[in-house]
Design a protein around this motif. Structure first.
Motif, PDB file in Angstrom:
ATOM      1  N   CYS A   1       0.850  -1.187   0.000  1.00  0.00           N
ATOM      2  CA  CYS A   1       0.000   0.000   0.000  1.00  0.00           C
ATOM      3  C   CYS A   1       0.888   1.240   0.000  1.00  0.00           C
ATOM      4  O   CYS A   1       1.892   1.292   0.694  1.00  0.00           O
ATOM      5  CB  CYS A   1      -0.905   0.019   1.224  1.00  0.00           C
ATOM      6  SG  CYS A   1      -1.914   1.521   1.297  1.00  0.00           S
TER       7      CYS A   1
ATOM      8  N   HIS B   1       0.070   4.064   1.162  1.00  0.00           N
ATOM      9  CA  HIS B   1      -0.213   4.939   2.303  1.00  0.00           C
ATOM     10  C   HIS B   1       0.047   4.302   3.656  1.00  0.00           C
ATOM     11  O   HIS B   1       0.047   4.980   4.667  1.00  0.00           O
ATOM     12  CB  HIS B   1      -1.680   5.380   2.261  1.00  0.00           C
ATOM     13  CG  HIS B   1      -2.102   5.904   0.923  1.00  0.00           C
ATOM     14  ND1 HIS B   1      -1.642   7.097   0.444  1.00  0.00           N
ATOM     15  CD2 HIS B   1      -2.884   5.370  -0.038  1.00  0.00           C
ATOM     16  CE1 HIS B   1      -2.158   7.288  -0.770  1.00  0.00           C
ATOM     17  NE2 HIS B   1      -2.908   6.256  -1.087  1.00  0.00           N
ATOM     18  N   CYS B   2       0.221   2.977   3.666  1.00  0.00           N
ATOM     19  CA  CYS B   2       0.343   2.277   4.952  1.00  0.00           C
ATOM     20  C   CYS B   2       1.496   1.277   4.893  1.00  0.00           C
ATOM     21  O   CYS B   2       1.893   0.844   3.823  1.00  0.00           O
ATOM     22  CB  CYS B   2      -0.929   1.492   5.270  1.00  0.00           C
ATOM     23  SG  CYS B   2      -2.429   2.469   5.139  1.00  0.00           S
TER      24      CYS B   2
ATOM     25  N   CYS C   1      -6.326  -2.200   0.484  1.00  0.00           N
ATOM     26  CA  CYS C   1      -5.624  -2.093   1.762  1.00  0.00           C
ATOM     27  C   CYS C   1      -6.659  -2.145   2.883  1.00  0.00           C
ATOM     28  O   CYS C   1      -7.637  -1.413   2.858  1.00  0.00           O
ATOM     29  CB  CYS C   1      -4.848  -0.784   1.831  1.00  0.00           C
ATOM     30  SG  CYS C   1      -4.156  -0.490   3.472  1.00  0.00           S
TER      31      CYS C   1
ATOM     32  N   CYS D   1      -6.345   1.544   5.132  1.00  0.00           N
ATOM     33  CA  CYS D   1      -6.836   2.843   4.667  1.00  0.00           C
ATOM     34  C   CYS D   1      -7.982   2.676   3.681  1.00  0.00           C
ATOM     35  O   CYS D   1      -8.632   3.651   3.312  1.00  0.00           O
ATOM     36  CB  CYS D   1      -5.710   3.645   4.033  1.00  0.00           C
ATOM     37  SG  CYS D   1      -5.103   2.936   2.500  1.00  0.00           S
TER      38      CYS D   1
HETATM   39 ZN    ZN Z   1      -3.350   1.610   3.158  1.00  0.00          ZN
END
Ligand code: ZN
Ligand code: ADP
Ligand code: ZN
Length: 721
Positions: A423, A425-426, A454, A457
């Motif tokens: 991911c 963002h994570c 994901c 998020c």
């Molecule tokens: Zn994520």
């Protein structure tokens, strides 16, 4: 935040200042002047409307005084008293003050958010009726907010008068249940009881009989029954409504329509509701007649609040009971290690129900050694497990396969270069999901599509056709989730009805209940699912439970992971054999020699819990030490770590030569990146609770007063370190 307030409600001369808690994170209360008219009517627990900036707010009077630290000319005046609002009971105010001190937040930050919004919004000049009057008069939920079919029936009027509810208690208690109820009825004032009952021992009946007796003895009494999950409240509510006058039972959780929750909340706060069933937020409901609290599945992690103020609703339930001077019961087949320590020290009273109801027997629990299975990829079902499934299905019995991972495969990988679906963002992989219309839960058609999602998020993308790194088309889903196991078992056992239950299925309204119903009715013979299947369900014809991954958490860095694994496995295993049939539980693992499995096979919670206590004592881990986490997050990791390092320095300076508490070095959080934020934490550990809080009382104001440009929070008794 100073807490040296002077409560002076008993005074004969009306005091001239009201201390008003507001939902703002600055101070515990704000002083407001009282005109003689209001001064005569207001006492702690009253609601008032006050000026705030250029607007108005509704706040709670937590004390009265005649002196303020503010200059007289800066004091503003209470606009009005909300006479129609329920007066908040003293024990509730005391709980809020306790929680505020314990979690190091303002009174208003703790006490106001659980109150339905409509009650704490100043009414416009044109509102003919206050929200309180409207909600008391309401016979039905407001238009457009029909309650979901599986929610409570709060649409019925709540009678304020009428006789005690007499419970129709048709079940005859077993001797073990009767002994537990008798012990509870003897409980003097504030006391904590722990009902340790194996799965299927009939804990719910104990709760209901205890409640019935309390409500029958005292017409003002109210009781609170807490459940860890929203999904468990409908079945509890329907059981309770069969026993008590339905209109005096309310359900409170965060997923119900606002108007419905407001009506239920007000009925509880007015004292009209006799039984309140709720999830973690219900612990902060003011109930003037509160006479007993039950926390069912007290060990469950869902009792922790993770947004806003981080609190443990189980711990607050104990505090609530203490301030109300009433008994509280913690029920579980696997009490938390903290609770177990209190039992061992004699602070909580243990009530045991070591046997299942009637002729039902506990299942036999065996491990299946995955090391022997060469084909073994994560989540694969081994030959002995498949054989057991086959013979169970052949005899017409039901089976359940538990894997705590939804989706098709936990990660997508390139076989050529090793690229994986991370991911952006994570710190997590995007999970491969098979997407399909699944109109009625039937097996999907060939046109199924996939997506990568994901679980942290929520970001979802279509999987690439070729590897983004090397261009290879050799992309595969690695490992197994519920969807893939369902697919494989459907191929292997054609002709048997297979169902699946996980959060993806449950997204469609009513779908989760439909799956559970068809399993109860025997229309589905083989059920695959996650955690959602593990709790509460009383399946009667289930004789085989398979745990696909028994290892998850065995060697985690988190010291609580084994405790959680044991509780989960006990819960899942506890679904088997609740009817008369003999039953088996097969747990796939690569570490069958791990002592956790030996305790599990013996249904030996006590041995396991004592072992955990010994380990934690040796390592000076909670409950033998007390922890807090200071957390910070930023766009990049460095500023978060740097701010924590600074915070640490100021803390160390406060401690001087004192080595208790200990402030550890700031580190990235185990899950460092979440929703695009980089997160770091600093662990504070003390030998006693008092020392921890005394330190935080000095340190947090220092951190606050520097007004840092940093997102930060303090978490007390963190569940995950
Ligand atoms: Zn994520
Ligand atoms: P637990 O919550 O301890 O796992 P439950 O409360 O689900 O157990 O009870 C297990 C089963 O036993 C349920 O089907 C329940 O209806 C039944 N049961 C409980 N108490 C009695 C009783 N006194 N007589 C007959 N059946 C009972
Ligand atoms: Zn590649």
């Amino acid at each position: 935040m100073s807490a040296n307030l002077k409560v002076n409600s008993g005074s004969e001369v009306a005091l001239t200042l009201a201390q008003v808690a507001l939902d703002v994170p600055i101070a515990n209360w704000f002083d407001y002047r009282l005109s003689p008219e209001w001064a005569a009517r207001i006492r702690p627990g009253s609601w008032v409307e006050v000026p705030w900036g250029s607007g108005r707010r509704i706040g709670l009077v937590i004390g009265l005084a005649d002196e303020s630290t503010l200059e007289a000319r800066r004091l503003r005046e209470v606009i009005r008293s909300l006479d129609e609002a329920p007066i908040l009971p003293d024990h509730w105010l005391a709980l809020i003050k306790f929680a505020s001190a314990y979690y190091h937040r303002g009174y208003g930050e703790i006490g106001l958010p659980p109150i339905p919004k409509m009650f704490r919004t100043p009414a416009g000049p044109r509102a003919r009726q206050s929200a309180f009057a409207r909600m008391r008069a309401a016979k039905k939920p407001a238009r457009g907010t029909a309650p979901p079919p599986d929610s409570d029936r709060a649409g019925e009027p709540l009678s304020t008068t009428g006789p005690n509810p007499t419970a129709a208690l048709d079940t005859v208690l077993s001797p073990a249940q009767q002994a537990a109820v008798d012990a509870l009825l003897e409980a003097p004032g504030f006391s904590v009881q722990v009902l340790h009952g194996v799965t299927g021992s009939g804990k719910t009946e104990v709760y209901l009989h205890w409640f019935a007796e309390i409500l029958a003895r005292n017409p003002q009494a109210q009781v609170l029954l807490m459940a860890p999950e929203i999904a468990l409240t409908p079945q509890l509510a329907s059981l309770v409504r069969r026993r008590f006058q339905s209109e005096q039972v309310v359900v409170l959780h965060s997923a119900m329509p606002e108007a419905e929750r407001a009506r239920g909340w007000l009925a509880a706060a007015d004292g009209r509701a006799r039984v309140v069933i709720g999830t973690r937020l219900s612990v902060l409901t003011p109930m003037p007649g509160l006479a007993a609290i039950v926390v069912d599945e007290e060990h469950d992690a869902s009792y922790r609040q993770h947004d806003g103020v981080h609190y443990s609703a189980r711990d607050l339930a104990i505090a609530a009971a203490q301030h109300a001077g009433i008994p509280v019961l913690l029920g579980s087949a696997t009490p938390s290690i903290e609770t177990w320590r209190a039992v061992r020290r004699g602070r909580y009273r243990l009530l045991s129900m070591p046997q299942r109801m009637g002729s039902a027997q506990l299942p036999s629990v065996e491990t299946v050694d995955l090391r022997r299975d060469r084909s073994g990829r994560p989540g694969t079902l081994s030959a002995p497990v498949l054989a057991a499934l086959e013979s169970t299905l052949a005899t017409g019995d039901q089976a359940l396969v538990f894997i705590n991972r939804r989706g098709y495969a936990p990660v997508m990988q390139c076989e050529a270069c090793g690229w994986v679906s991370r991911c952006d963002h994570c710190s997590a992989w995007r999970v491969l999901h098979r997407q399909s219309p699944e109109p009625d839960g039937q097996a999907e058609s060939k046109s199924s599509r996939y997506r990568l999602q994901c679980h942290h998020c929520g970001q979802a993308t279509t999987p690439p056709r070729a590897c983004p790194e090397c261009g290879s088309i050799g992309l595969v889903g690695l490992g197994r989730g519920t969807q893939r196991i369902e697919e494989e078992l459907a191929e292997r056992f054609p002709g048997h009805a297979i169902g699946r239950l996980d959060r993806d299925v449950a997204q469609r309204r009513g779908a989760a209940q439909a799956v559970i119903d068809s399993f109860h009715q025997g229309k589905v013979q083989l059920l695959i699912g996650t955690q959602m299947l593990a709790k509460g369900h009383d399946f009667r014809r289930l004789s085989l439970v398979v745990v696909a991954e028994g290892d998850a958490g065995l060697f985690s860095a988190d010291f609580r992971a084994p405790e959680r694994l044991f509780a989960t496995l006990m819960q899942v295993a506890g679904r088997a054999g609740r009817g008369a049939q003999s039953s088996r539980v097969l747990i796939q693992t690569r570490y069958p020699e791990h002592p956790l499995f030996a305790h599990l096979a013996q249904h030996d919670y006590v041995g396991f819990a004592d072992r955990m206590l010994e380990e934690r004592r040796d390592a000076a881990m909670p409950p033998f030490s007390h922890q807090a986490l200071l957390r910070a997050d930023a766009q990049t990791l460095e500023p978060a770590l740097a701010w924590l390092a600074q915070a640490r320095e100021s803390g160390v300076a406060l401690c001087g030569t004192d080595t208790d508490p200990q402030l550890f070095d700031p580190v990235p959080m185990p899950m460092q990146r979440l929703k695009g934020r980089e997160r770091a934490q600093l662990l504070i550990e003390a030998r006693s609770r008092a020392r921890l809080h005394a330190f935080l009382d000095r340190w947090l104001p220092v951190l606050r007063s520097a007004r840092p440009r940093m997102n930060w929070q303090i978490e007390i008794d963190p569940a995950e370190v």
